[in-house]
Design an enzyme around this catalytic site. Structure first.
Site, short mmCIF file in Angstrom:
data_model
loop_
_atom_site.label_atom_id
_atom_site.label_comp_id
_atom_site.label_asym_id
_atom_site.label_seq_id
_atom_site.Cartn_x
_atom_site.Cartn_y
_atom_site.Cartn_z
N ASP A 135 0.93 -0.99 0.05
CA ASP A 135 -0.05 -0.04 -0.07
C ASP A 135 0.89 1.51 0.24
OD1 ASP A 135 -2.43 -1.56 0.01
OD2 ASP A 135 -2.27 -1.78 2.16
N LEU A 136 1.11 2.03 -1.11
CA LEU A 136 1.80 2.90 -1.31
C LEU A 136 1.69 4.18 -0.11
CD1 LEU A 136 3.66 4.66 -3.22
CD2 LEU A 136 1.73 5.74 -4.16
N ASP A 137 2.94 4.38 0.44
CA ASP A 137 2.78 5.31 1.68
C ASP A 137 2.28 5.17 2.67
OD1 ASP A 137 4.75 6.92 -0.07
OD2 ASP A 137 3.24 8.01 -1.04
N GLU A 138 1.83 3.93 2.93
CA GLU A 138 0.92 3.73 4.28
C GLU A 138 1.57 2.78 5.04
OE1 GLU A 138 -3.14 2.48 3.12
OE2 GLU A 138 -3.41 4.20 1.85
#
Length: 297
Positions: free
Chosen positions: A236-239
């Site tokens: 999950d991008l940037d999470e």
């Protein structure tokens, strides 16, 4: 308690990282096992999410003469005392063995050059076996530090081929991967196959100012804080779990260029801290959050 062992003198020092379900007697068992084996505990940090059935985390630094030769036997002792008797997970490492940190970068150089400079000066307890980029622009600057530079272009619609080449370079050669403003999204398949932690850095305008030109968007909204976030990378991008964040104040008087400069400064600092803490085994992941030991707010 925090340890104050210099990065350059880790002879016969070990780190023991423990996690698991909290219960009475864990601290006594850890201390007892190390002491009975002849180790002197230099520092010990611990925390619990809830003393009644919560998650327990501990980081111990100890000195044991002849550690390298005695490490396998100590591991067996801890496996019985901590693993079998208490059901705890643990990790035992030699502090003198620096983690191998590969760096991915695109064209923006401020985070990359800061890490190279800090590593050369002994401010980061790591080695850097390689820098990999999807552009050739920074090759000469990297090679000036006597570090191998690999250009792996990412062709539109064929990221899989690039990731395969990257994995061929990385697998078995690195302990952590740092995305130092690498402007490509890494796939879940890449993360799974790489099998080591990946650390990313980005500005903290997300999710308010997404996409291109975030500093212009921030200027247009009159932001008063410029920040940066370093986190572990997940699919999950940037999470992923956050390791470190910081901010600096700005005002209406500053131009977009001023905001970008201040943003670059805080990105450098936050990424260097996050990597140093990871390399010193201070960061313990707990689901989508982290415990960071020995860091003064």
């Amino acid at each position: 308690m925090t340890d104050h062992i210099d990065h350059t003198d880790h002879t016969d020092h070990g780190r023991l990282i423990v996690r698991g379900e909290d219960r009475p007697g864990i601290v006594a068992s850890v201390s007892g096992a190390l002491t009975e084996y002849g180790a002197n505990i230099v520092s010990l940090d611990q925390t619990s999410s809830d003393p009644s059935g919560g998650r327990f985390f501990q980081r111990s630094v100890f000195h044991l003469p002849g550690l390298s030769a005695r490490l396998p036997e100590l591991h067996e002792v801890l496996e019985q005392r901590l693993g079998e008797e208490l059901g705890l997970e643990f990790r035992l490492v030699e502090a003198r063995k620096r983690k191998r940190a590969a760096i991915f970068v695109s064209k923006v150089d401020h985070c990359l050059l800061d890490l190279l400079w800090r590593q050369r000066r002994g401010e980061l307890p790591i080695t850097i076996p390689m820098v990999v980029s999807n552009h050739p622009d920074l090759g000469d600057e990297v090679r000036a530090f006597d570090i191998p530079f690999f250009h792996v272009p990412v062709e539109k619609g064929n990221k899989q081929a690039a990731e395969k080449e990257q994995l061929n370079l990385l697998k078995g050669n690195v302990d952590v991967l740092v995305l130092a403003r690498y402007m490509q999204v890494v796939s879940g398949e890449f993360l799974d196959e790489l099998g080591v932690p990946v650390i990313n850095i980005h500005h903290s305008f997300l999710p308010a100012f997404v996409g291109a030109g975030p500093y212009q968007k921030a200027k247009d909204r009159g932001v008063k804080l410029i920040g940066a976030t370093a986190h572990y990378v997940t699919e999950d991008l940037d999470e992923g779990p956050i390791i470190e964040q910081d901010v600096v104040r700005v005002s209406h008087r500053e131009s977009v260029r001023d905001l970008q400069r201040k943003g670059a400064d805080v990105e450098r600092l936050v990424l260097a801290r996050a990597l140093a803490w990871h390399a010193e085994d201070r960061v313990l992941r707990d689901g989508n959050t982290t415990v960071v030991f020995g860091v003064t707010p």
